[in-house]
Design a protein around this motif. Structure first.
Motif, PDB file in Angstrom:
ATOM      1  N   ASP A 149       0.833  -1.209   0.000  1.00  0.00           N
ATOM      2  CA  ASP A 149       0.000   0.000   0.000  1.00  0.00           C
ATOM      3  C   ASP A 149       0.863   1.253   0.000  1.00  0.00           C
ATOM      4  N   GLU A 150       1.926   1.264   0.802  1.00  0.00           N
ATOM      5  CA  GLU A 150       2.827   2.418   0.819  1.00  0.00           C
ATOM      6  C   GLU A 150       3.474   2.612  -0.542  1.00  0.00           C
ATOM      7  N   ASP A 206       1.185   8.556  -8.476  1.00  0.00           N
ATOM      8  CA  ASP A 206      -0.079   8.284  -9.140  1.00  0.00           C
ATOM      9  C   ASP A 206       0.069   7.279 -10.261  1.00  0.00           C
ATOM     10  N   ASP A 207       1.276   7.183 -10.855  1.00  0.00           N
ATOM     11  CA  ASP A 207       1.432   6.279 -11.992  1.00  0.00           C
ATOM     12  C   ASP A 207       1.718   4.840 -11.553  1.00  0.00           C
ATOM     13  N   ILE A 208       1.830   4.594 -10.238  1.00  0.00           N
ATOM     14  CA  ILE A 208       1.959   3.210  -9.763  1.00  0.00           C
ATOM     15  C   ILE A 208       0.553   2.659  -9.663  1.00  0.00           C
ATOM     16  N   PHE A 209       0.232   1.800 -10.614  1.00  0.00           N
ATOM     17  CA  PHE A 209      -1.148   1.343 -10.759  1.00  0.00           C
ATOM     18  C   PHE A 209      -1.499   0.227  -9.781  1.00  0.00           C
ATOM     19  N   TYR A 210      -0.568  -0.696  -9.566  1.00  0.00           N
ATOM     20  CA  TYR A 210      -0.842  -1.808  -8.644  1.00  0.00           C
ATOM     21  C   TYR A 210       0.472  -2.373  -8.133  1.00  0.00           C
ATOM     22  N   ALA A 211       0.336  -3.151  -7.089  1.00  0.00           N
ATOM     23  CA  ALA A 211       1.470  -3.928  -6.545  1.00  0.00           C
ATOM     24  C   ALA A 211       0.885  -5.134  -5.820  1.00  0.00           C
ATOM     25  N   VAL A 218      -0.744 -10.844  -0.976  1.00  0.00           N
ATOM     26  CA  VAL A 218      -1.392  -9.552  -0.737  1.00  0.00           C
ATOM     27  C   VAL A 218      -1.412  -8.785  -2.056  1.00  0.00           C
ATOM     28  N   HIS A 219      -2.357  -7.841  -2.210  1.00  0.00           N
ATOM     29  CA  HIS A 219      -2.427  -7.032  -3.428  1.00  0.00           C
ATOM     30  C   HIS A 219      -3.132  -5.722  -3.102  1.00  0.00           C
ATOM     31  N   THR A 220      -3.113  -4.797  -4.077  1.00  0.00           N
ATOM     32  CA  THR A 220      -3.708  -3.468  -3.861  1.00  0.00           C
ATOM     33  C   THR A 220      -4.959  -3.264  -4.697  1.00  0.00           C
ATOM     34  N   PHE A 221      -5.471  -4.328  -5.342  1.00  0.00           N
ATOM     35  CA  PHE A 221      -6.668  -4.186  -6.164  1.00  0.00           C
ATOM     36  C   PHE A 221      -7.893  -4.065  -5.261  1.00  0.00           C
ATOM     37  N   ILE A 254       7.587 -10.276  -6.370  1.00  0.00           N
ATOM     38  CA  ILE A 254       6.956  -8.947  -6.276  1.00  0.00           C
ATOM     39  C   ILE A 254       6.543  -8.518  -7.677  1.00  0.00           C
ATOM     40  N   ARG A 255       5.304  -8.100  -7.843  1.00  0.00           N
ATOM     41  CA  ARG A 255       4.819  -7.584  -9.137  1.00  0.00           C
ATOM     42  C   ARG A 255       4.380  -6.143  -8.934  1.00  0.00           C
ATOM     43  N   LEU A 256       4.854  -5.267  -9.875  1.00  0.00           N
ATOM     44  CA  LEU A 256       4.611  -3.828  -9.771  1.00  0.00           C
ATOM     45  C   LEU A 256       4.142  -3.332 -11.129  1.00  0.00           C
ATOM     46  N   GLY A 257       3.091  -2.521 -11.159  1.00  0.00           N
ATOM     47  CA  GLY A 257       2.570  -1.995 -12.419  1.00  0.00           C
ATOM     48  C   GLY A 257       2.626  -0.474 -12.479  1.00  0.00           C
ATOM     49  N   LEU A 258       3.328   0.076 -13.495  1.00  0.00           N
ATOM     50  CA  LEU A 258       3.434   1.534 -13.700  1.00  0.00           C
ATOM     51  C   LEU A 258       2.710   1.900 -14.996  1.00  0.00           C
TER      52      LEU A 258
END
Length: 683
Positions: free
Chosen positions: A72-73, A79-84, A95-98, A147-151
């Motif tokens: 979450d942090e 703003d361009d970090i769409f998900y993690a 865990v996820h941020t969706f 770890i998966r990160l979406g920009l």
């Protein structure tokens, strides 16, 4: 109209400037576009690498709250970090941020092998383009997850478009200045990001001694003129004092980083040594690597200590002769020591996870299950004595079952311990038998005393009447029968008195071989008439013993007579003596090869009035008297029937009986006079 030279110059210059502006515009646009994309790529790698490094500890500890907080942090950083989100080592989401649920198709859209540090894929959702970053979580060469990160690419594209318009409207000088300024600013930033990126790669490979932050011109102890070498920050050139706990600065608040950072921000050391966000990130990375290394070391130390404690506890439990085991509330075995494994003839691995129904017969298992259920329901311990039969014979066990409670007071299982009390039971039975024999002896003494006087009168009058009758008369024969039977009754009464009344003994040193010879000289001739020989195997170097010679002779006569009676027809009685140096005792063996003693009655042969002889042939007191005499001499008597290779005789006849008398030597005289101990014969 022809253009003049000046116009041409202006036109040429304008054209040149225009062309130069266009070239610069496209060149600068392309450069800035690539720079932005590269910066965005490096930023994604940096964020993902840092997140992967910071995620190692909570993943290892399975701390979902901490993992959720970190992702979450991370999403809130821009703003361009769409998900993690975080996947475990089996690619299952942790865990996820969706907000609307985890999109399953995204899980397989990008993957990274253990041999690569990261993987980048450009994903098209139909509405927007997303750069997807994948970073493996590796600790000490072991992979624990991903770890998966979406920009968002949309944000980058919008920035590029704005850059085009800004560049188009800007003058060449502004473009050139912007290029130089941008280059001057981007280079050090990129360099430090690359250093941080390389450091994170080293941390992912297990090297936690890496240093990503730059060295300071002056350290905290130099700024504060501090000479406290015991301070945790003193001499640590790669660590910042506000990240270390327990520093000795008078203005510092005790505690970890979260507690002391608010006070440290007002310190001149923090003001002079703190840098920009990248430097802070590098310093945080150093602190995180140090903390992770410390925690890993503590975990390894705790694991080693725990294993040592478990091994020590297992050694103690396995060393105790009592059996111990632990069951849960479903009566499933959780642990068992060696004694219990030996009791059920199984290995511990075969017992763990099983129930009583897997180890014992159904009837016994059901009884145990009911006992366990009552204990779990009532919370009261169980104490009982149980008799069990197995391949090693019958055993008596004293069993204790107690409930085991958790910290909250809830019963979590049963602890059972048991002890073999077979020997105690045997001693109790012998004690009860001795008490019974004592009562019988007192009764017999009274009866014998009352019978002895009339028997003497009957015998006396029978002998007087014999003198008046002729030997050939019928009356004479009848009186002889009366005399004979009266003498038998007198002998029985005498044996009863000897058995029931302990007469005073005269204890003197005596030679046991001479005592045996005196006994054999009396009976040997009579035995030879019935073709029973006596084989002597005497040890000539026997030490003297202390005892009552007449009582020892009485005991030997009883044993020799029993051996003679056991031989039907021709035979041999073997008498041997030898000295046992270790036990400091003389051993007398009396061996016959007669019909022997049946196993079912061998435990009763020393009981008073017990005999296997026909009526009129024995009183059943001979061995009881012998046992009492040997006991009085602080000795013991053993019997084997059939004898096991007795006296090393080589014979095909395995029948017979061996009596072995153990008597202490002279050195135990004082013990014999004072010790009040019963030596029960081994039967």
């Amino acid at each position: 109209m022809k253009l003049g030279f000046r116009s041409k110059i202006y036109l040429g210059l304008f054209s040149l400037l225009l062309l130069l502006g266009i070239v610069i515009f496209f060149v600068v646009s392309m450069i800035m576009k690539e720079a932005l994309l590269e910066e965005n790529r490096n930023r994604g790698i940096s964020i993902g690498s840092t997140l992967a490094a910071r995620m190692a500890e909570p993943v290892l500890a399975v701390d979902f709250l901490r993992m959720k907080t970190l992702v979450d942090e991370t999403v809130q950083l821009s703003d361009d970090i769409f998900y993690a989100f975080v996947l475990d080592d089996r690619d299952k989401p942790l865990v996820h941020t969706f907000k609307g649920g985890f999109p399953v198709e995204l899980k397989g859209a990008n993957s990274v092998s253990d041999i690569y540090k990261y993987s980048i894929r450009l994903l098209d959702t139909g509405k927007q383009l997303i750069y997807d970053y994948a970073f493996p979580i590796i600790i000490d060469k072991h992979r624990f997850g991903t770890i998966r990160l979406g920009l968002l690419r949309t944000k980058v594209q919008e920035a590029i478009n704005r850059l085009w318009w800004s560049t188009f409207l800007s003058t060449g000088i502004v473009i050139i200045i912007a290029i130089f300024v941008g280059t001057a600013v981007a280079v050090p930033v990129t360099r430090r990001v690359k250093i941080l990126h390389k450091s994170s790669e080293q941390a992912l490979m297990g090297n936690l001694d890496i240093q990503a932050a730059p060295l300071l011109k002056k350290n905290c102890w130099e700024i504060m003129n501090c000479s406290k070498k015991e301070c945790p920050a003193y001499g640590k050139i790669h660590q910042r004092c506000w990240y270390l706990a327990g520093t000795l600065c008078p203005d510092c608040i005790e505690g970890e980083y979260a507690q002391k950072i608010s006070s440290c921000k007002n310190c001149q050391v923090f003001y002079r040594c703190s840098g920009d966000e990248i430097q802070s990130l590098s310093e945080s990375f150093n602190s995180m690597a140090l903390s992770l290394k410390t925690h890993l070391s503590e975990l390894q130390s705790a694991e080693k200590t725990l294993k040592q404690q478990q091994q020590l506890l297992k050694t103690v439990l396995d060393a105790t002769p009592d059996f111990v085991f632990l069951q849960d509330t479903d009566s499933v075995y959780q642990s068992a020591n060696k004694s219990f494994c030996d009791l059920v003839s199984s290995q511990e691995e075969e017992i763990i996870g099983k129930t009583d129904f897997d180890l014992f017969p159904k009837s016994r298992a059901e009884r145990y299950f009911r006992e366990d259920k009552d204990i779990l329901e009532s919370g009261k311990p169980l104490f009982k004595e149980s008799k069990i039969s197995g391949r090693e014979g019958t055993k008596w066990l004293h069993i204790v079952k107690i409930p085991v409670y958790e910290d909250e007071g809830k019963i979590r299982g049963l602890l059972c311990s048991g002890r073999d009390i077979t020997e105690l039971k045997r001693v109790q039975e012998q004690l009860a038998q001795a008490q019974k024999m004592e009562s019988i002896g007192q009764l017999v003494a009274g009866i014998a005393h009352e019978i002895n006087t009339p028997m003497g009168i009957v015998l006396g009058y029978a002998q007087l009447l014999l003198e008046e009758e002729k030997p050939e008369s019928q009356a004479y024969n009848d009186l002889k029968i009366i005399e004979k039977q009266t003498r038998i009754c007198k002998k029985i009464v005498a044996d009863l008195l000897r058995f029931s009344r302990r007469t005073e003994s005269t204890m003197k040193p005596l030679n046991i071989n001479e005592t045996i010879e005196e006994v054999l000289s009396v009976v040997e001739h009579t035995f030879m008439l019935d073709r029973v020989s006596i084989d002597r195997r005497m040890d000539s170097d026997l030490p003297a013993i202390v005892g009552d010679k007449e009582k020892i002779k009485q005991a030997l006569i009883n044993l020799v007579n029993n051996a003679f009676d056991a031989i039907s027809g021709e035979g041999k009685i073997t008498i041997s003596t030898h000295y046992n140096v270790q036990l400091d005792e003389v051993i007398i063996n009396v061996l016959d090869r007669g019909h022997g003693i049946p196993p079912g009655i061998i435990d009763r042969i020393f009981d008073p009035f017990f005999t296997t002889k026909p009526a009129g042939k024995g009183t059943g007191l001979g061995l009881a008297v012998t046992f009492g005499i040997i006991e009085e001499h602080i000795g013991k008597i053993e019997v084997e029937s059939p004898p096991l290779l007795a006296l090393n005789e080589k014979t095909e006849n395995s029948q017979g009986t061996l009596f072995a008398i153990h008597l202490p030597v002279t050195g135990k005289k004082d013990q014999m006079e004072t010790e009040d101990v019963k030596h029960i014969g081994i039967r």
